[in-house]
Write a protein that holds these residues in place. Sequence first.
Motif, PDB file in Angstrom:
ATOM      1  N   VAL A  79       0.819  -1.210   0.000  1.00 34.53           N
ATOM      2  CA  VAL A  79       0.000   0.000   0.000  1.00 34.53           C
ATOM      3  C   VAL A  79       0.858   1.268   0.000  1.00 34.53           C
ATOM      4  CG1 VAL A  79      -1.433   1.327   1.607  1.00 34.53           C
ATOM      5  CG2 VAL A  79      -2.143  -0.941   0.902  1.00 34.53           C
ATOM      6  N   GLN A  80       2.129   1.139   0.435  1.00 33.26           N
ATOM      7  CA  GLN A  80       3.027   2.316   0.413  1.00 33.26           C
ATOM      8  C   GLN A  80       3.178   2.916  -0.986  1.00 33.26           C
ATOM      9  OE1 GLN A  80       7.349   1.216   0.667  1.00 33.26           O
ATOM     10  NE2 GLN A  80       6.510  -0.675   1.515  1.00 33.26           N
ATOM     11  N   ILE A  81       2.789   2.131  -1.997  1.00 34.84           N
ATOM     12  CA  ILE A  81       2.791   2.673  -3.367  1.00 34.84           C
ATOM     13  C   ILE A  81       2.007   3.979  -3.439  1.00 34.84           C
ATOM     14  CG2 ILE A  81       1.929   2.245  -5.714  1.00 34.84           C
ATOM     15  CD1 ILE A  81       2.343  -0.733  -5.129  1.00 34.84           C
ATOM     16  N   ALA A  82       0.968   4.084  -2.589  1.00 43.73           N
ATOM     17  CA  ALA A  82       0.127   5.287  -2.597  1.00 43.73           C
ATOM     18  C   ALA A  82       0.950   6.531  -2.241  1.00 43.73           C
ATOM     19  CB  ALA A  82      -1.032   5.129  -1.611  1.00 43.73           C
ATOM     20  N   PHE A  83       2.052   6.346  -1.539  1.00 46.11           N
ATOM     21  CA  PHE A  83       2.860   7.485  -1.107  1.00 46.11           C
ATOM     22  C   PHE A  83       4.153   7.594  -1.915  1.00 46.11           C
ATOM     23  CE2 PHE A  83       0.422   5.646   2.335  1.00 46.11           C
ATOM     24  CZ  PHE A  83      -0.325   6.726   2.764  1.00 46.11           C
ATOM     25  N   LYS A  84       4.214   6.827  -3.004  1.00 48.05           N
ATOM     26  CA  LYS A  84       5.436   6.831  -3.798  1.00 48.05           C
ATOM     27  C   LYS A  84       5.126   7.087  -5.265  1.00 48.05           C
ATOM     28  CE  LYS A  84       8.629   4.070  -1.178  1.00 48.05           C
ATOM     29  NZ  LYS A  84       9.545   2.934  -1.166  1.00 48.05           N
ATOM     30  N   ASN A  91       7.173   3.212 -10.102  1.00 49.58           N
ATOM     31  CA  ASN A  91       7.330   2.660 -11.446  1.00 49.58           C
ATOM     32  C   ASN A  91       7.971   1.292 -11.373  1.00 49.58           C
ATOM     33  OD1 ASN A  91      10.167   2.564 -12.430  1.00 49.58           O
ATOM     34  ND2 ASN A  91      10.093   4.726 -11.837  1.00 49.58           N
ATOM     35  N   PHE A  92       7.655   0.477 -12.372  1.00 46.07           N
ATOM     36  CA  PHE A  92       7.988  -0.935 -12.315  1.00 46.07           C
ATOM     37  C   PHE A  92       9.481  -1.226 -12.287  1.00 46.07           C
ATOM     38  CE2 PHE A  92       3.695  -2.472 -13.288  1.00 46.07           C
ATOM     39  CZ  PHE A  92       3.698  -3.503 -12.380  1.00 46.07           C
ATOM     40  N   PHE A  93      10.266  -0.367 -12.925  1.00 46.49           N
ATOM     41  CA  PHE A  93      11.679  -0.682 -13.028  1.00 46.49           C
ATOM     42  C   PHE A  93      12.366  -0.565 -11.673  1.00 46.49           C
ATOM     43  CE2 PHE A  93      10.181   0.908 -17.105  1.00 46.49           C
ATOM     44  CZ  PHE A  93      10.392  -0.233 -17.842  1.00 46.49           C
ATOM     45  N   GLN A  94      11.916   0.438 -10.887  1.00 46.26           N
ATOM     46  CA  GLN A  94      12.539   0.612  -9.581  1.00 46.26           C
ATOM     47  C   GLN A  94      11.867  -0.232  -8.505  1.00 46.26           C
ATOM     48  OE1 GLN A  94      11.998   4.627 -10.234  1.00 46.26           O
ATOM     49  NE2 GLN A  94      14.154   5.174 -10.339  1.00 46.26           N
ATOM     50  N   GLY A  95      10.679  -0.730  -8.774  1.00 48.50           N
ATOM     51  CA  GLY A  95       9.973  -1.559  -7.793  1.00 48.50           C
ATOM     52  C   GLY A  95       9.449  -0.736  -6.630  1.00 48.50           C
ATOM     53  N   ILE A  96       8.840  -1.416  -5.672  1.00 50.66           N
ATOM     54  CA  ILE A  96       8.228  -0.702  -4.548  1.00 50.66           C
ATOM     55  C   ILE A  96       9.300  -0.006  -3.709  1.00 50.66           C
ATOM     56  CG2 ILE A  96       6.916  -0.973  -2.414  1.00 50.66           C
ATOM     57  CD1 ILE A  96       5.387  -3.233  -3.728  1.00 50.66           C
TER      58      ILE A  96
END
Lengths: 290, 300
Positions: B35-40, B43-48
């Motif tokens: 869920v931290q993706i919401a604060f980041k 992009n797929f290349f760098q990952g979560i």
Amino acid sequence: MTERTSNRIFDTVNVILLTIFVLICLAPFFHIVAISLSSTRAVVSGAVTLLPIDLDLKAYRSVLSDMSMVHSLGFTVFLTALTTVFCMIMTVAAAYPLTHTKLKGRKVFMFIIVVTMFFSGGIIPEYILVQNLHLLNTVWALVLPGLISPFYLIILISFFNGIPNSLVEAAEIDGATQFGTLFKIILPLSLPVIATLSLFYAVGRWNGFQDSLLYITKTELYPLQLKLYQLVQNSMISDVTRNEGPGVLHSTPESLKAASVVFATVPILLVYPWLQRYFVSGVMLGAVKG
Amino acid sequence: MRGTVYFRRYWQLYALLVLPLAYFVIFKYGPMWGVQIAFKDFNFFQGIMGSEWIGLDAFREVFHSHDFFKTLRNTLMLNILDLIVSFPAPLILAIMLFEVKFQWFKRLSQTILYIPHFISWVIIGGIVYQVFGTQSGLVNNFLASLGFGPVPFLSDKHYWLFTYLATGVWQSAGWGTILYLAALTGINRDLFEAAEVDGAGRLKRIWHITLPGLKTTIATLLIINLGNMIAIGFDRPFVIGNKMVMDYSDVLSTYVYRTGLESGQYTLATVVGLFQAVVGLVFVLGANYASKKLTDEGIL
């Protein structure tokens, strides 16, 4: 008006209204079967309602000769069986230890599980997880993410708890191991609830659609629902755009779409009457601790 | 010493729990961590882990977006309308079934009324198209025979609401009777007989005995429904909706799918999903609190 006549009027009206509701419930099925069995001309002219006109089996012949459709059905049967077996093994494996009140850490385990009933990461993090695990376009993407339903797990735990403790204690005195107690005593006594939950898992998998839409792009791995969705969606779009003016494509004949829908519905309608009592008892079990 | 005895006795239970717990940790807590993706700026290349933190920027963007509020409104609107239309239906059906004297008729109608619950939304979508289509649909054929022109059940957003709601009733009303019928079997038979002796008609008995007997069930189900106001399944609006009626058919779950997986805006879609999960949690806990207050019985 006497008591008896007013009662009779009530009963008659009640039965008539219920009959109407039952017919409304059935009418769409009859309509779609009628369309699938009628000639294209009769369908387009709008003459077909509940009975086929100009009986024509062409649509079924094309569905059955469409290898990808038949393949999809076969794959879905396999997928459903695989999922149900895995789900049941995992659910039993989780439920049995959690019925032991003496088990250290039980409350923590229960908490970990119950939390997932009320909060989830959402489909985007789930998608990224499945992708990171390299499960995209594999059967496992459709099996693993839904292995245990916490709700069914709780039903199973409360069923296990209802089994008389004296039976388990007697087995322990006789020197049975935990595995022995589970396989020789608990499971044979739990067949009804095992059957019910297996059915719920199976129906869920058979009807499941969203995960295949997200995780599967290879046509060989299309479950029936996804395959059907593409066919139906084509038709919805063409029906909708038809209002906008003439000259819109007629992708597939109506009767062919209808036949495909019937083709995908028949398996579940065939097994339904035999499974009905399990479905109902499953809801009752769930209602005890909903 | 004590510990080893305990473990020797119970190790098999822990062994059984290993895989199930691993499942929950990986497939349920994994996404929660994601869920931290919401604060980041994901992009797929760098990952979560590799993606950069952007704080609440994505939340700001979502809360300024017209589409977000439209889908939020639609979610609430469809759920409220569904509650108004679909909630009383099983109650009425259950009472009618309960009053039927012929057992075979009762059982047959129940069997048939349950069926739609087991049909997938994709198949229902196919059936809806055939039934409500403007060209050869069952309903429009019927209306034409009465002399009415074709009604755009699928392409006009206001008529589409009717289609959506009617389909929901068709799918769930029969199945919903099960809980009510179970509650009805719990009512003391003597009450009905006493009422009959007192000269109460059938409708009076329904009003004074049957309905009060269902009060707790009705209240509990109503509260559960209210707790699920912001949750909405994906399949039904996605399959029955279409481009022409997006104004009403686009809901939070389809919006997340569209922005996230179709247009690749993972961060924005995660924000919307997180919003829905948190608000949904508050609703459910609130509903449970209300249920405990009202019926002395929690639903959790």
